[in-house]
Design a protein around this motif. Structure first.
Motif, mmCIF file in Angstrom:
data_model
loop_
_atom_site.group_PDB
_atom_site.id
_atom_site.type_symbol
_atom_site.label_atom_id
_atom_site.label_comp_id
_atom_site.label_asym_id
_atom_site.label_seq_id
_atom_site.Cartn_x
_atom_site.Cartn_y
_atom_site.Cartn_z
ATOM 1 N N LEU A 166 46.404 32.982 52.700
ATOM 2 C CA LEU A 166 46.330 33.392 51.295
ATOM 3 C C LEU A 166 44.921 33.875 50.944
ATOM 4 N N ASN A 167 43.920 33.202 51.506
ATOM 5 C CA ASN A 167 42.535 33.629 51.262
ATOM 6 C C ASN A 167 42.289 35.022 51.844
ATOM 7 N N TYR A 171 41.491 38.595 49.843
ATOM 8 C CA TYR A 171 40.388 39.493 50.242
ATOM 9 C C TYR A 171 40.891 40.926 50.398
ATOM 10 N N TYR A 172 42.005 41.083 51.119
ATOM 11 C CA TYR A 172 42.493 42.434 51.398
ATOM 12 C C TYR A 172 43.080 43.107 50.166
ATOM 13 N N LEU A 196 44.231 36.077 41.276
ATOM 14 C CA LEU A 196 43.996 37.472 41.661
ATOM 15 C C LEU A 196 43.462 38.295 40.499
ATOM 16 N N ASP A 197 42.796 39.371 40.862
ATOM 17 C CA ASP A 197 42.271 40.297 39.865
ATOM 18 C C ASP A 197 43.362 41.343 39.565
ATOM 19 N N ILE A 198 44.350 40.905 38.790
ATOM 20 C CA ILE A 198 45.520 41.751 38.520
ATOM 21 C C ILE A 198 45.260 42.636 37.309
ATOM 22 N N ASP A 199 45.592 43.893 37.446
ATOM 23 C CA ASP A 199 45.378 44.821 36.333
ATOM 24 C C ASP A 199 46.555 44.839 35.375
ATOM 25 N N LYS A 200 47.749 44.679 35.932
ATOM 26 C CA LYS A 200 48.913 44.718 35.054
ATOM 27 C C LYS A 200 50.036 43.853 35.635
ATOM 28 N N VAL A 201 50.704 43.134 34.746
ATOM 29 C CA VAL A 201 51.860 42.330 35.151
ATOM 30 C C VAL A 201 53.121 43.002 34.607
#
Lengths: 229, 199
Positions: A166-167, A171-172, A196-201
């Motif tokens: 998961l780590n 990263y990827y 996570l650095d999610i932009d949109k859900v």
């Protein structure tokens, strides 16, 4: 940009997705979230024009209509990793990679495979053959890195895997964003996706889009379930 | 040597047309590694290979109605690799006779685009101790019909026989997975052929 307009999708004459309208931009990470059976995988497969699905509506990639394009042609631009990848005993992984990669660098591939936790002999095995569920996910991630497609769709790649993977996945996913790819993650895993650095859900329930917005919605779903929709 | 011998061997797979065929006999004495290519015509071929501690590669090409009988007399440690390339109607009988204190490791690869009947027999007689006969078969079909009949006839209980076979074919699910990796039908066929030839 990947654009979906007015998409209805049918499987065995049953409507699975209804009136899907979505836009995906380069350099962003999208999360498709929803209960089991909501149509998340169907949405991903319909982007690749899976033969088993009937569609109405349009799909555009960089303003080119790919709605009815062959899967193998769309796959030159879009990588999709299956939830449960099939095992192919008769084709060695090495041979497959030699065919699909522009540059087959064995040393690099083995090094990357080792880093992702794949068995040492994975190149000499059949594709996904005798790999555990977690190892198949690792191989899918390896493919997503090596193939370098402009759009990456990862279908529950975070399920049934350990924290170490998961780590690496985290990263990827960030790397893919930096490389200006469109990254679409399909997941059920609250704990993982919140990091996570999610932009949109995008919330999909019963084949319909119920929400498109920021990831704060995940906390509300975690507290109250999907009934908030 | 007459057609009755072959009728008994092939039984229901024998066809009347073979009654009128010429029988061509040949003997090979092999004491070092060798490659042999055989092109079949409308004949019956009767070949005897006496192989002593060597590796033999044999390629058999057929695009007509033909029959071939191969008898392998195996002494010592022997490897046999046979590629059958068929686009006709072929009857083939391979008899592997493994002698005392000997071993054979045989691979039969069949690339079939029409009709083939292949009978393969490993025979170890009661006087042959500590012997081993192994047969691996690989089949790649292209719109063909293949009948493979392996036989293990091991008369000495201190000897062993093994047989395994594999069909080179992809399921729809496997093909679909490869399409999702951007491979078209032709490329998938080429990969399969490449893997088949690698053996």
């Amino acid at each position: 940009m990947l654009k979906i307009e007015g998409l209805n999708v049918y499987s065995d004459n049953k409507k699975i997705l209804e009136n899907i309208n979505l836009e995906f931009e380069y350099g962003k990470l999208y999360l498709i979230f929803g209960p089991n059976g909501s149509g998340k995988t169907t949405l991903a497969k319909s982007i690749l024009n899976d033969e088993s699905l009937k569609k109405e509506g349009k799909i555009f990639l960089d303003n080119i209509d790919i709605t009815n394009e062959k899967t193998e042609n769309i796959a030159k631009y879009i990588f999709y990793s299956f939830q449960d990848p099939v095992e192919i005993e008769n084709i060695r992984t090495r041979t497959l990679l030699m065919y699909i990669l522009d540059n087959f660098d064995e040393k690099n591939i083995l090094s990357l495979g080792k880093d992702l936790g794949l068995p040492e002999d994975f190149l000499d095995r059949g594709v996904n053959y005798n790999l555990s569920g977690g190892e198949k996910k690792r191989f899918s991630l390896l493919l997503s890195i090596l193939l370098n497609r402009k759009i990456i769709i990862l279908d529950e790649i975070d399920s049934g895997v350990d924290i170490e993977f998961l780590n690496k996945l985290k990263y990827y996913l960030n790397q893919f964003k930096k490389e200006n790819k469109i990254v679409i993650l399909i997941s059920h895993n609250f704990k993982f996706v919140k990091e996570l650095d999610i932009d949109k859900v995008i919330i999909l329930i019963d084949g319909k889009i119920k929400y498109v917005g920021d990831k704060d919605i995940l906390n509300k779903i975690e507290e109250n379930g999907f009934k908030i929709f | 040597m007459d057609s009755k011998f072959f009728k008994d061997l092939f039984k229901k797979y024998y066809e009347k047309i073979f009654d009128n065929y010429k029988i061509i006999e040949k003997e090979f004495n092999i004491n070092k590694d060798q490659y042999i290519e055989i092109d079949l015509d409308k004949n019956i071929y009767y070949n005897v290979f006496n192989i002593n501690n060597s590796e033999v590669k044999i390629k058999i090409n057929n695009n007509d109605i033909s029959m071939i009988y191969n008898e392998f007399n195996i002494i010592g440690k022997v490897k046999i690799n046979i590629l059958i390339n068929n686009s006709g109607n072929l009857r083939i009988y391979n008899l592997y006779k493994v002698n005392n204190n000997s071993s054979s490791d045989s691979i039969e690869k069949i690339y079939n685009k029409n009709n083939v009947v292949l009978i393969s027999k490993i025979f170890i007689d009661k006087n042959s101790e500590n012997s081993e006969g192994k047969l691996s078969q690989y089949l790649l079909e292209e719109n063909g019909i293949s009948i493979l009949l392996p036989i293990l006839d091991i008369e000495n209980n201190k000897s062993k026989g093994f047989h395994g076979s594999k069909i080179f074919k992809l399921t729809e699910k496997e093909e679909n997975y490869l399409k999702y990796l951007s491979l078209n039908k032709e490329e998938i066929k080429n990969i399969l052929m490449r893997e088949f030839n690698f053996i």
